[in-house]
Design an enzyme around this catalytic site. Structure first.
Site, PDB file in Angstrom:
ATOM      1  CB  SER A   1      -0.961   0.007   1.189  1.00  0.00           C
ATOM      2  OG  SER A   1      -2.037  -0.869   0.957  1.00  0.00           O
ATOM      3  CB  ALA A   2       4.421   2.062   0.203  1.00  0.00           C
TER       4      ALA A   2
END
Length: 394
Positions: A76-77
């Site tokens: 999710s970065a």
């Protein structure tokens, strides 16, 4: 940087500034077993790289060591990077975050969603946290089709009145908004306007070259067991959220499955599945707050718009917990009790398994940490604490 890490006692390689020794030691301690996995760390300060180190193996199956060009799955970065691209589009006047989504994507208005804004979607307020029906891998990698499914659904709450993390649905929604509003592909825009000017080895849609450099993600047995037990206990909605209706395994990764599957990494799923180096990740975040390699990707005003708080406090399903809770801007995580980072001004995005990329305008820092060995909790806390201490002492 003046010090080589090549002879560090735990075989850390790379270079770092002399006052960053404690940071590198904290980084080395984040990798419990360098034979089972690896990691990389980059810190940019005032537009210059002061830490660029790595340790461990990129592929435990072959013993391939982590090299400077090794790329990790960002999980999710990836969202934070896509949010930077959207902020840049907004700064260029190509997209209005305050506009209703339906103004650029009429089908989205179905089931009373006509007043939900683009900024609401970015801040996890759309109420479309999971597909309403089961999905296959084919459905997942069809990003426009995935978006159309979501547009046809009723929201879990009306008019963006609540928020809840859109773990996998965020990307297809944002991708379609960008396409409808600007006629551009979000991953291509990011590659051309954000990554390329910085020579950052980061992509939101991996090609064959990038795929050949990826460190496959593994999960410690205890982490896999914890995940497979706890997610079903969270309920059916949570399971659909975290697996995209069954398209991904509960553990997110397997042997060339989930977020190790080249089809997923090449799909442009902006929610996750970006790949990149720690140095590339950190220099992008650095360029949001300081000229970096002569490039500033966002103005101060664009950063203020990006980081204006839009969601905080308990989420829609947080009825039995007192926090701490995350805070959100327009697609970026803000500093909070749940995510302290360097200072109250920090903003960025973390990812499953330990990935983290953020900027801090107070310190003039861009930070990137990536690993291929999934852990049950964040690994960067001691690293960030050591960095804060070192910068305060400078």
């Amino acid at each position: 940087m003046t010090r080589s890490a090549d002879h560090h006692p735990v075989h850390v390689e790379g270079r770092y500034a002399e006052n960053m020794t404690a940071v590198v030691e904290a980084f080395a301690a984040s990798v419990a077993d360098p034979a089972a996995g690896g990691a990389a760390l980059s810190v940019w300060h005032g537009g210059e790289e002061i830490v660029d180190v790595r340790v461990g193996v990129a592929d435990p199956g072959t013993g391939r060591q982590w090299e400077a060009e090794t790329r990790a799955v960002l999980f999710s970065a990836t969202k934070g990077l896509a949010a930077i691209a959207v902020a840049r589009l907004a700064e260029e006047g190509l997209l209005d975050p305050e506009a209703p989504v339906a103004s650029v994507w009429p089908e989205f208005a179905a089931h009373g969603k006509g007043r939900i804004t683009i900024a609401d979607v970015l801040a996890h307020r759309a109420g479309l946290v999971a597909p309403a029906t089961s999905m296959t891998l084919d459905d997942l990698v069809d990003i426009s089709g995935f978006a159309a499914r979501l547009a046809a659904q009723p929201p879990l709450w009306p008019d963006a009145r609540a928020h809840l993390y859109h773990a996998l649905t965020w990307g297809p929604l944002v991708s379609e908004i960008v396409r409808r509003a600007t006629g551009q592909d979000a991953a291509e825009f990011f590659a051309r306007e954000i990554a390329a000017p910085l020579d950052a080895a980061v992509t939101l849609r991996a090609d064959e070259h990038a795929l050949g450099l990826v460190a496959p993600t593994t999960m410690a047995p205890e982490t896999a067991l914890l995940t497979s037990r706890t997610v079903p206990q969270m309920g059916e909605l949570a399971e659909r959220m975290l697996t995209a209706g069954g398209a991904l395994p509960l553990t997110l990764v397997g042997n060339r499955t989930g977020l190790n599957d080249p089809r997923v990494l090449g799909s442009g799923l902006l929610s996750a599945a970006g790949v990149g180096t720690a140095s590339g990740l950190a220099r992008i975040w650095s360029s949001t707050v300081r000229p970096t390699r002569g490039v500033r990707v966002l103005s101060d005003d664009a950063v203020r718009q990006l980081t204006s708080p839009r969601s905080e406090g308990p989420g829609a399903t947080d009825t039995d917990t007192t926090g701490p809770f995350h805070r959100w801007g327009s697609g970026v995580q803000l500093a909070s009790e749940a995510l302290t980072w360097l200072s109250p001004d920090s903003f960025g995005h973390d990812g499953a398994g330990g990935q983290a990329g953020f900027a801090d305008p107070r310190y003039g820092v861009g930070f990137g940490y990536v690993t291929n060995r999934m852990a049950p909790s964040s690994l960067v806390g001691p690293i960030v604490a050591a960095l804060r201490a070192a910068l305060d002492d400078a």
